[in-house]
Design an enzyme around this catalytic site. Structure first.
Site, PDB file in Angstrom:
ATOM      1  N   ASP A  56     -11.258   9.938   7.542  1.00  0.00           N
ATOM      2  CA  ASP A  56     -11.052   8.824   8.112  1.00  0.00           C
ATOM      3  C   ASP A  56     -10.893   9.138   9.637  1.00  0.00           C
ATOM      4  O   ASP A  56     -12.199   8.116   9.860  1.00  0.00           O
ATOM      5  CB  ASP A  56      -9.982   7.700   7.677  1.00  0.00           C
ATOM      6  CG  ASP A  56      -9.590   7.374   6.380  1.00  0.00           C
ATOM      7  OD1 ASP A  56     -10.903   7.827   5.579  1.00  0.00           O
ATOM      8  OD2 ASP A  56      -8.660   7.254   6.083  1.00  0.00           O
ATOM      9  N   SER A 112      -0.264  11.864  -7.883  1.00  0.00           N
ATOM     10  CA  SER A 112      -0.976  12.575  -6.478  1.00  0.00           C
ATOM     11  C   SER A 112       0.353  12.594  -5.653  1.00  0.00           C
ATOM     12  O   SER A 112       1.555  11.982  -5.873  1.00  0.00           O
ATOM     13  CB  SER A 112      -1.870  10.895  -5.469  1.00  0.00           C
ATOM     14  OG  SER A 112      -1.952  12.064  -4.546  1.00  0.00           O
ATOM     15  N   ASP A 172      -9.062  11.859  -7.172  1.00  0.00           N
ATOM     16  CA  ASP A 172      -9.426  13.173  -6.994  1.00  0.00           C
ATOM     17  C   ASP A 172     -11.541  12.626  -5.646  1.00  0.00           C
ATOM     18  O   ASP A 172     -12.004  11.764  -6.396  1.00  0.00           O
ATOM     19  CB  ASP A 172     -10.518  13.955  -7.464  1.00  0.00           C
ATOM     20  CG  ASP A 172     -11.268  15.487  -7.066  1.00  0.00           C
ATOM     21  OD1 ASP A 172      -9.734  15.840  -6.313  1.00  0.00           O
ATOM     22  OD2 ASP A 172     -11.753  15.986  -7.079  1.00  0.00           O
TER      23      ASP A 172
END
Length: 211
Positions: free
Chosen positions: A171, A16, A77
């Site tokens: 978030d 990532s 993912d």
């Protein structure tokens, strides 16, 4: 049915370039004595996420990193699925954060923009429910092409305006069921205990990180 392949020691690549994801994954694997290095640290290119599911994209990223680095690689993912939007943004969650130059938006990834797009889409739907869930697919891949994939989910509802700056991505607008705070307002160790990534990781631990 064949047994899951194990990684019990050594180094793995976290496939990532998202610093928030890399940090979360590093914290999750730290207890198992496994050393990590990120795809960004290795200057590995980001493959195009051409899959049509979270698992397909996680496998694509993990395999690309494992084969480029010659080491096992762990890819994530994940995304936000909003019920009233038919599951969108889903696998395109990161793309919703990208600026559309033709619309005069600044280029680059901006999740404040992505959260605003979700909210604007909801306001166009009369009496739209605000229920949503996060999905995370984790894939552990080896240079020989073997993959082990796991998926986790966490359910909740969307709030507006965004609250908190402790998380990343969507978030600050996601309040999980049973909690009065968003993922952006709780400490990382609390999120690790209940998140979609934690749910997927527990499945991976059982299958691949425990003898």
């Amino acid at each position: 049915m064949s047994e899951n392949r194990k990684v019990l020691s050594g180094k793995i690549v976290v496939a990532s370039h998202n610093a928030g994801k890399v940090t979360e994954i590093n914290e999750l694997v730290a207890a198992f004595g496994i050393e990590t290095i990120s795809a960004a640290d290795l200057n590995l290119p980001e493959p195009e996420e051409a899959g049509d599911t979270f698992i397909a994209n996680a496998e694509l990223k993990a395999l690309a990193a494992a084969q480029a680095a010659g080491l096992p690689a762990l890819a994530d993912d994940s995304g936000l699925a909003v019920d009233a939007l038919g599951g969108a943004p889903g696998i395109h969650s990161a793309r919703w954060a990208e600026g559309d130059i033709e619309k005069g938006e600044t280029p680059g990834r901006d999740f404040e923009r992505a959260m605003r797009k979700v909210e604007e889409a909801l306001t166009r739907i009369p009496d739209a429910p605000r229920t949503a869930h996060f999905v995370c697919a984790l894939t552990l891949a080896w240079p020989d092409g073997h993959c082990e994939s796991f998926e986790g989910k966490v359910y909740g509802e969307l709030v507006w305006p965004p609250r908190g700056d402790l998380g990343f991505g969507y978030d600050p607008v996601f309040q999980p069921d049973g909690l009065a705070k968003t993922f952006g307002e709780i400490q990382p160790e609390m999120k690790h205990a209940m998140s979609h990534r934690a749910a997927a990781f527990q499945k991976l631990v059982t299958a691949c990180l425990k003898d």
